[in-house]
Write an enzyme that holds these catalytic residues in place. Structure first.
Site, PDB file in Angstrom:
ATOM      1  CG  ASP A 112      -2.016   1.357   0.906  1.00 44.64           C
ATOM      2  OD1 ASP A 112      -2.178   1.150  -0.345  1.00 44.64           O
ATOM      3  OD2 ASP A 112      -2.569   1.069   2.299  1.00 44.64           O
ATOM      4  CG  HIS A 156      -0.388   2.259  -8.996  1.00 41.08           C
ATOM      5  ND1 HIS A 156      -0.634   1.637  -7.815  1.00 41.08           N
ATOM      6  CD2 HIS A 156      -1.105   2.970  -9.526  1.00 41.08           C
ATOM      7  CE1 HIS A 156      -1.728   2.450  -7.738  1.00 41.08           C
ATOM      8  NE2 HIS A 156      -2.811   2.905  -8.329  1.00 41.08           N
ATOM      9  CG  LEU A 161       9.155 -17.594  -3.737  1.00 38.90           C
ATOM     10  CD1 LEU A 161       8.830 -17.619  -2.651  1.00 38.90           C
ATOM     11  CD2 LEU A 161       9.304 -16.024  -4.100  1.00 38.90           C
TER      12      LEU A 161
END
Ligand code: IPE
Ligand code: IPE
Ligand code: MG
Length: 245
Positions: free
Chosen positions: A21, A38, A132
């Site tokens: 955020d 962004h 991962l």
């Protein structure tokens, strides 16, 4: 000295979830458009993935777009969708080269067709990777997920696949989009907001929560190390008392 050296190797969280955020505020501070924030958030995503892979974290869930985010101005939603496609296109090779698998959780069918197609390709392509696993939460919200799980559970019950007595936490979990993925040990939220915003409410039941004022585009490897060091100082009691552990 890097905080990496302060991390205890045998107590690394298997699963870290992040509410990324603060992109909009980061852009605003620079007098630029939200989308600029962004775009710079992508760099932070790369850092979090790299650091997690290096440390041997098994799952990294990134809250990238919530059900509620559909209510943002169309121009921002469109820009986020384009950014998503472009990022997947440019990063796929690196992911696979590094043995990283990509998965998604959320109502992905509500995403634009082009995004769905690209996601499907990468998920397929990387499905054999054993390092991962990066889980992108897209058009995700917990209430959507839990309601959806309940619907499917009831459907299977009506189809006589099990009896009422067979409904337990494990069975219920298997209807969530995180089926097969262990609950996160650590949840990080950036940007100084102290809320969950409809994220993994079932899965976070016993997760350690870590909040930082750092805005997402500024989140780097050291920030992740800092969160892990903090996590490692905590005593996870699960309702017991210290002496029982
Ligand atoms: C997080 O940053 C990214 C998404 C929700 C897509 P925000 O866009 O929420 O940034 P702020 O909270 O407005 O600063
Ligand atoms: C949560 O951030 C969703 C994502 C990070 C994708 P928001 O910025 O949308 O959450 P609120 O509105 O501050 O709760
Ligand atoms: Mg926000």
């Amino acid at each position: 000295m890097s905080l990496k050296d302060s991390i205890t190797k045998n107590n690394i969280p298997h699963h870290i979830a992040i509410i990324m955020d603060g992109n909009g505020r980061w852009a605003k501070q620079r007098g630029t458009q939200r989308i600029f924030g962004h775009r710079n958030g992508v760099k932070a995503v790369r850092e979090a993935i790299e650091a997690s892979a290096e440390l041997g974290v098994k799952y990294l869930t990134l809250y990238a777009f919530s059900t509620e985010n559909w209510n943002r101005p169309k121009i921002e939603v469109d820009a986020l969708m384009s950014l998503l496609i472009n990022t997947i296109k440019t990063e796929t090779e690196t992911l696979i080269k590094n043995n990283i698998a990509l998965k998604t959780i959320g109502d992905t069918q509500s995403l634009p067709k082009a995004v769905q197609k690209k996601l499907h390709e990468v998920v397929e392509h990387s499905s054999k990777c054993t390092g991962l696993t990066v889980i992108l939460a897209l058009s995700y919200s917990s209430r959507w997920e839990i309601t959806n799980a309940a619907k499917r559970l009831v459907q299977d019950f009506s189809d006589k696949k099990f009896a009422v007595e067979d409904i337990n936490e494990d069975r219920f979990s298997s209807y969530l989009t995180t089926d097969g993925i262990p609950d996160p040990e650590l949840m990080i939220r950036t940007s100084g907001e102290y809320r969950i915003s409809n994220f993994m409410m079932w899965q976070l039941a016993y997760t350690e929560l870590y909040f930082t004022a750092t805005l997402w585009p500024d989140f780097d490897k050291e920030e992740l190390y800092k969160a892990i060091v903090d996590y490692q100082k905590r005593e996870r009691r699960y309702g017991k008392i210290s002496e029982q552990l």
